[in-house]
Write an enzyme that holds these catalytic residues in place. Structure first.
Site, PDB file in Angstrom:
ATOM      1  N   GLY A  48       0.775  -1.291  -0.124  1.00 26.39           N
ATOM      2  CA  GLY A  48      -0.089   0.000  -0.123  1.00 26.39           C
ATOM      3  C   GLY A  48       0.969   1.267   0.117  1.00 26.39           C
ATOM      4  N   ASP A 105       0.405   3.455   4.201  1.00 22.77           N
ATOM      5  CA  ASP A 105      -0.617   4.216   3.478  1.00 22.77           C
ATOM      6  C   ASP A 105      -1.677   4.663   4.145  1.00 22.77           C
ATOM      7  OD1 ASP A 105      -1.405   1.723   4.245  1.00 22.77           O
ATOM      8  OD2 ASP A 105      -2.129   0.847   2.237  1.00 22.77           O
ATOM      9  N   ASP A 108      -5.650   2.306  10.501  1.00 24.95           N
ATOM     10  CA  ASP A 108      -7.096   1.995  10.741  1.00 24.95           C
ATOM     11  C   ASP A 108      -7.273   1.553  12.206  1.00 24.95           C
ATOM     12  OD1 ASP A 108      -9.725   1.437   9.292  1.00 24.95           O
ATOM     13  OD2 ASP A 108      -9.180  -0.855   9.650  1.00 24.95           O
ATOM     14  N   LYS A 136      -7.527   6.923   9.956  1.00 27.84           N
ATOM     15  CA  LYS A 136      -8.711   6.897  10.168  1.00 27.84           C
ATOM     16  C   LYS A 136      -8.791   6.835  11.936  1.00 27.84           C
ATOM     17  CE  LYS A 136      -9.998   3.819   6.961  1.00 27.84           C
ATOM     18  NZ  LYS A 136     -10.890   2.701   6.364  1.00 27.84           N
ATOM     19  N   VAL A 158     -11.196   3.442   1.606  1.00 27.48           N
ATOM     20  CA  VAL A 158     -10.866   4.323   0.514  1.00 27.48           C
ATOM     21  C   VAL A 158      -9.787   3.340  -0.357  1.00 27.48           C
ATOM     22  CG1 VAL A 158     -10.994   6.563   1.439  1.00 27.48           C
ATOM     23  CG2 VAL A 158      -9.013   5.079   1.885  1.00 27.48           C
TER      24      VAL A 158
HETATM   25  P1  IMP Z   1      -4.570  -1.383  10.840  1.00 28.91           P
HETATM   26  O1  IMP Z   1      -3.654  -2.514  11.161  1.00 28.91           O
HETATM   27  O2  IMP Z   1      -5.910  -1.686  11.150  1.00 28.91           O
HETATM   28  O3  IMP Z   1      -4.026   0.001  11.086  1.00 28.91           O
HETATM   29  O4  IMP Z   1      -4.749  -1.613   9.123  1.00 28.91           O
HETATM   30  C1  IMP Z   1      -3.798  -0.914   8.350  1.00 28.91           C
HETATM   31  C2  IMP Z   1      -3.654  -1.512   7.142  1.00 28.91           C
HETATM   32  O5  IMP Z   1      -5.095  -1.873   6.639  1.00 28.91           O
HETATM   33  C3  IMP Z   1      -3.509  -0.631   6.048  1.00 28.91           C
HETATM   34  O6  IMP Z   1      -1.842  -1.067   5.856  1.00 28.91           O
HETATM   35  C4  IMP Z   1      -4.148  -1.030   4.735  1.00 28.91           C
HETATM   36  O7  IMP Z   1      -3.393  -2.127   4.017  1.00 28.91           O
HETATM   37  C5  IMP Z   1      -5.380  -1.491   5.199  1.00 28.91           C
HETATM   38  N1  IMP Z   1      -6.454  -0.724   5.148  1.00 28.91           N
HETATM   39  C6  IMP Z   1      -7.155  -0.159   6.247  1.00 28.91           C
HETATM   40  N2  IMP Z   1      -7.964   0.700   5.834  1.00 28.91           N
HETATM   41  C7  IMP Z   1      -8.172   0.763   4.263  1.00 28.91           C
HETATM   42  C8  IMP Z   1      -9.028   1.154   3.424  1.00 28.91           C
HETATM   43  O8  IMP Z   1      -9.617   2.158   3.599  1.00 28.91           O
HETATM   44  N3  IMP Z   1      -8.625   1.005   2.177  1.00 28.91           N
HETATM   45  C9  IMP Z   1      -7.544   0.137   1.924  1.00 28.91           C
HETATM   46  N4  IMP Z   1      -6.744  -0.718   2.826  1.00 28.91           N
HETATM   47  C10 IMP Z   1      -7.214  -0.235   4.054  1.00 28.91           C
HETATM   48 MG    MG Z   2      -1.230  -1.784   3.674  1.00 24.39          MG
END
Ligand code: IMP
Ligand code: MG
Length: 186
Positions: A48, A105, A108, A136, A158
């Site tokens: 990403g 990228d 979340d 986010k 997104v």
């Molecule tokens: P986290 O570990 O939940 O913070 O997730 C992070 C990863 O989830 C990012 O590196 C993305 O690959 C993926 N991700 C989270 N939200 C989105 C989105 O809205 N679109 C695409 N990929 C996302």
């Molecule tokens: Mg990612």
């Protein structure tokens, strides 16, 4: 001709807005790290971060090295997975000579980056900081604040500028929201 642009419901952040913001972040990074006597290593998280990483490294003026890691991702779903697997590790000698800036990228749940920060610290980096294009914060499951951030966005899935849905749409030059019927088609 079939264009991926046709699948986009709305452009959330335009190419120009991203470009301007990446320039501002690069200035912040230059200022922050110019005081350090360590070598700056930009550590991109595949896949990403590649578009953001490519733009950011061109705009940073202090010397940088780059490397990549890959961690397990979504597998087509729009929900973040809780179990993280390292698919491509960082294998570098003398990491204590590097300030590591992890380039991501989007944040979340916060799980990926909070895990990776601890992991790179354990490997012995001189310092570990994080830089994300998008954040986010409303979706956090673990406390996490990036050191450098492009844009804070609402709770929307997104795509574009490196971000995918089911491996598609990474090449779009802006950040957009997909037409909802495309999620349901799977
Ligand atoms: P986290 O570990 O939940 O913070 O997730 C992070 C990863 O989830 C990012 O590196 C993305 O690959 C993926 N991700 C989270 N939200 C989105 C989105 O809205 N679109 C695409 N990929 C996302
Ligand atoms: Mg990612």
């Amino acid at each position: 001709m079939r264009s991926t642009h046709d699948d986009v419901l709305k452009v959330l952040i335009s190419e120009d807005e991203i470009s301007k913001r990446v320039g501002e972040i690069a200035v912040q990074i230059d200022e922050y790290y110019s005081k350090s006597d360590k070598k700056l290593l930009l550590l991109g998280i595949l896949k990403g971060s590649v578009v953001f990483m490519a733009e950011l490294m061109k705009r940073i003026e202090i010397p940088v090295e780059i490397d990549f890691m890959k961690v397990s991702s979504y597998g087509g779903s729009t929900v973040s997975s809780k179990n993280l697997t390292i698919l491509l590790d960082l294998n570098r000698k003398n990491l204590e000579e590097n300030d590591v800036l992890i380039v991501e990228d989007i944040i979340d749940s916060g799980r990926t980056l909070s895990y990776l920060v601890d992991y790179i610290k354990l490997k012995g980096a001189a310092s570990v900081r994080t830089c994300t294009l998008l954040d986010k914060p409303s979706r956090r499951e673990v406390d996490f604040l990036p050191d450098f951030c492009g844009f804070t966005i609402p709770d929307e899935f997104v795509i574009g500028y490196g971000l995918d849905f089911d491996e598609k749409y990474r090449a779009l030059p802006y950040v957009g929201i997909l037409k909802p019927e495309l999620y349901e088609k799977r």
